[in-house]
Enzyme design. Structure first.
Site, short mmCIF file in Angstrom:
data_model
loop_
_atom_site.label_atom_id
_atom_site.label_comp_id
_atom_site.label_asym_id
_atom_site.label_seq_id
_atom_site.Cartn_x
_atom_site.Cartn_y
_atom_site.Cartn_z
N LEU A 1 0.84 -1.19 0.00
CA LEU A 1 0.00 0.00 0.00
C LEU A 1 0.88 1.25 0.00
O LEU A 1 0.92 2.01 0.98
CB LEU A 1 -0.92 -0.03 1.23
CG LEU A 1 -2.02 0.98 1.40
CD1 LEU A 1 -2.86 1.18 0.16
CD2 LEU A 1 -2.92 0.58 2.56
N PRO A 2 1.61 1.47 -1.11
CA PRO A 2 2.43 2.70 -1.18
C PRO A 2 1.53 3.93 -1.12
O PRO A 2 0.44 3.93 -1.68
CB PRO A 2 3.10 2.60 -2.56
CG PRO A 2 2.95 1.18 -2.99
CD PRO A 2 1.72 0.67 -2.31
N HIS A 3 2.01 4.95 -0.43
CA HIS A 3 1.19 6.15 -0.27
C HIS A 3 2.07 7.37 -0.06
O HIS A 3 3.21 7.25 0.38
CB HIS A 3 0.20 5.99 0.88
CG HIS A 3 0.85 5.62 2.18
ND1 HIS A 3 1.20 4.33 2.50
CD2 HIS A 3 1.23 6.38 3.23
CE1 HIS A 3 1.76 4.30 3.69
NE2 HIS A 3 1.78 5.53 4.16
N ALA A 4 1.51 8.52 -0.41
CA ALA A 4 2.24 9.78 -0.24
C ALA A 4 1.25 10.93 -0.22
O ALA A 4 0.14 10.82 -0.74
CB ALA A 4 3.23 9.97 -1.38
#
Length: 154
Positions: free
Chosen positions: A64-67
């Site tokens: 769950l990559p997030h930014a």
């Protein structure tokens, strides 16, 4: 979890062929540029910067990559089903083949956390994850995600 507020058909991709985690973020940046009108380099760098803090691979082949980014008016998602799993330094050591990328406005504190929790909860459901892995096209993958939202709301 209302996925229709996060995902669009243009942000969902099946059978993506990537060789490494390093290749993932430029791919996501390009997809976000084409589908959401964001700067590809800024998206890629923001995700890489977050990943440097620790892997967003939370286990069982899912990440769950997030930014957080400027130039967004709401939380947006991109979903990738990879053709072959890639090493992601996940907590369980398993390679990743399902990725839900979340991009949020800089000031979206509660909305960002709410989206992360909802998506994580959905993807931890083994039956849902297996259906997502079995999807044969972008359209089928999007339909599964939209259908999951409907069932979860009931």
């Amino acid at each position: 979890m209302n996925l229709s507020s996060l995902l669009y058909p243009a942000t969902v991709r099946a059978h993506v062929q990537l060789d490494s985690k390093k290749a993932l973020f430029p791919f996501v940046g390009d997809l976000a540029s084409r589908s959401l009108g964001l700067d590809a380099g800024e998206v890629s760098e923001a995700l890489l910067e977050r990943e440097r803090l620790g892997s967003t691979g939370f286990g069982r082949g899912i990440a769950l990559p997030h930014a957080k980014m400027a130039d967004l008016t709401g939380v947006r998602g991109l979903f990738l089903q990879l053709s072959r799993p890639i090493d992601f330094n996940a907590v369980d050591g398993l390679p990743v083949d399902l990725l839900f990328v979340l991009l949020s406005p800089l000031d979206a504190g509660a909305d960002h956390l709410k989206a992360l929790a909802g998506v994580s909860r959905m993807l931890r459901n083994e039956a849902i994850a297996e259906r997502l892995r079995g999807a044969k096209s972008d359209e089928a993958l999007y339909a599964l995600l939209a259908d999951t939202e409907t069932r979860d709301a009931a």
